[in-house]
Write an enzyme that holds these catalytic residues in place. Structure first.
Site, PDB file in Angstrom:
ATOM      1  N   ARG A   1      12.986  56.847  54.338  1.00  0.00           N
ATOM      2  CA  ARG A   1      12.117  56.487  53.225  1.00  0.00           C
ATOM      3  C   ARG A   1      10.654  56.771  53.542  1.00  0.00           C
ATOM      4  NH1 ARG A   1      15.591  52.524  50.696  1.00  0.00           N
ATOM      5  NH2 ARG A   1      14.831  51.999  48.644  1.00  0.00           N
TER       6      ARG A   1
ATOM      7  N   ARG B   1       7.780  48.410  43.984  1.00  0.00           N
ATOM      8  CA  ARG B   1       8.665  49.335  44.708  1.00  0.00           C
ATOM      9  C   ARG B   1       8.440  50.777  44.272  1.00  0.00           C
ATOM     10  NH1 ARG B   1      14.197  46.713  43.515  1.00  0.00           N
ATOM     11  NH2 ARG B   1      15.066  48.482  44.644  1.00  0.00           N
TER      12      ARG B   1
ATOM     13  N   ARG C   1      19.761  41.325  41.772  1.00  0.00           N
ATOM     14  CA  ARG C   1      19.067  41.240  43.059  1.00  0.00           C
ATOM     15  C   ARG C   1      17.685  40.622  42.901  1.00  0.00           C
ATOM     16  NH1 ARG C   1      19.704  47.159  45.526  1.00  0.00           N
ATOM     17  NH2 ARG C   1      17.521  46.732  46.000  1.00  0.00           N
TER      18      ARG C   1
ATOM     19  N   ARG D   1      20.796  46.196  36.210  1.00  0.00           N
ATOM     20  CA  ARG D   1      21.646  46.414  37.379  1.00  0.00           C
ATOM     21  C   ARG D   1      22.276  45.101  37.831  1.00  0.00           C
ATOM     22  NH1 ARG D   1      19.922  49.718  42.682  1.00  0.00           N
ATOM     23  NH2 ARG D   1      18.138  48.312  42.824  1.00  0.00           N
TER      24      ARG D   1
ATOM     25  N   LYS E   1      21.074  56.632  43.415  1.00  0.00           N
ATOM     26  CA  LYS E   1      21.477  57.118  44.746  1.00  0.00           C
ATOM     27  C   LYS E   1      22.776  56.444  45.214  1.00  0.00           C
ATOM     28  CE  LYS E   1      17.704  55.655  46.722  1.00  0.00           C
ATOM     29  NZ  LYS E   1      17.070  55.052  45.534  1.00  0.00           N
TER      30      LYS E   1
END
Ligand code: ADP
Ligand code: ADP
Ligand code: ZN
Length: 214
Positions: A88, A171, A160, A127, A13
Site C-alpha cells: 500500500r 482512507r 466494519r 458493504r 479488490k
C-alpha cells in the site's frame, strides 16, 4: 502465479481476489483480514493495528511488511498467491521486491481495479463483512442469500468500524497520497494491468481472467 491487487478502498479488490484464488488454486492473502482476525482474537498485533485502522490510517510499514514477508514463505504459497491490500506504500513495495529477489521470484501481474471516488462512498456504506472468513457482500449489489448471514460460513455479517463515511473519506485521502503512486511503480516494472471496476462483479472478473489467462 503471483498477483497484486491495486485499487482504492472499496474498489472490489477482495471480491475479485477471492474468485482469482479459487480459479487459479492459490491463496488469497489480505493484510486487512489478517489485522481484523488479530483484533478479533485480542492479540498484541491486533491492538496495535486497531489504533490506526479505526482512524482510517495505514498501519506502520514495518509491522505490515514483516507480517506479509513471513506469510509468503508458507508452504501454500509455493505456486503463487494473490495479495489484496498489500503493498500500500512505495516502501512496502520495495521491501516485497527485495524479499522476492532473495527467493529468486517476481510479481507476474499487478491488477489495478479502477473505480472513481464518487462510487466508493456508496459501496462502502452498503458493504457487509464476514469477520470469520473474510467474505464481503453488498446489501444491494451482492446480497447474501439470507439477510446478514455469510453464505460461505454462516457467521453474522457486520458493517466494519472503518466503513463509516467520515473514515472512508480519510482512507481515500490516504489512498491517493500513499497507494496510488504504486500504479506508476508497477507500470515501470511492466506488470500493470488496468481493469474497469465500475462494471458488474462478473464482468470485472472475466476481464481479469482475460489478462491472467485461462
Ligand atoms: P479495504 O479492502 O477496504 O481497502 P483493507 O481490509 O485492505 O480495506 O484494510 C483495512 C485497513 O487495514 C486499512 O485502512 C489499514 O489501516 C490497514 N491495512 C491493511 N493493509 C495494510 C497495509 N498493507 N499497510 C498498512 N495498513 C494496512
Ligand atoms: P476492497 O477489497 O477493494 O475494499 P470489496 O471487494 O470489499 O473492496 O468491495 C467493496 C464493496 O463493494 C463490497 O460491499 C462489495 O460487495 C461491493 N462490490 C465489489 N465489487 C463490486 C462491483 N463490481 N459492483 C458493485 N459492487 C461491488
Ligand atoms: Zn464467512
Amino acid at each position: 502465479m503471483k498477483i497484486i491487487m491495486l485499487g482504492a478502498p472499496g474498489a472490489g479488490k477482495g471480491t475479485q481476489a477471492k474468485q482469482i484464488a479459487e480459479k487459479y488454486h492459490i491463496p488469497h492473502i489480505s493484510t486487512g483480514d489478517i489485522f481484523r482476525a488479530n483484533i478479533k482474537n485480542g492479540t498484541e498485533l491486533g491492538k496495535e493495528a486497531k489504533k490506526y485502522m479505526d482512524q482510517g490510517m495505514l498501519v506502520p510499514d514495518e509491522l505490515t511488511t514483516n507480517l506479509l514477508v513471513d506469510r509468503i514463505k508458507d508452504a501454500d504459497c509455493e505456486n503463487g498467491y494473490v495479495l489484496d491490500g498489500f503493498p500500500r506504500t512505495i516502501p512496502q513495495a520495495e521491501c516485497l521486491d527485495r524479499a522476492l529477489e532473495g527467493l529468486g521470484e517476481k510479481i507476474d501481474f499487478a491488477v489495478n481495479v479502477e473505480v472513481p471516488d464518487e462510487n466508493i462512498i456508496r459501496r462502502m456504506s452498503g458493504r457487509r463483512a464476514c469477520l470469520s472468513c473474510g467474505a464481503t457482500y453488498h446489501i444491494q449489489y451482492n446480497p447474501p442469500k439470507a439477510e446478514n448471514v455469510c453464505d460461505a460460513c454462516g457467521s453474522q455479517l457486520v458493517l466494519r468500524d472503518d466503513d463509516k463515511a467520515e473514515t472512508v473519506k480519510k482512507r481515500l485521502d490516504v489512498y491517493h497520497a500513499q497507494t496510488q503512486p504504486l500504479i506508476d511503480y508497477y507500470t515501470e516494472k511492466g506488470v500493470l494491468a488496468q481493469v474497469d471496476g465500475t462494471q458488474e462483479i462478473d464482468k470485472v472478473f472475466s476481464d481479469i481472467v482475460a489478462i491472467l489467462g485461462e
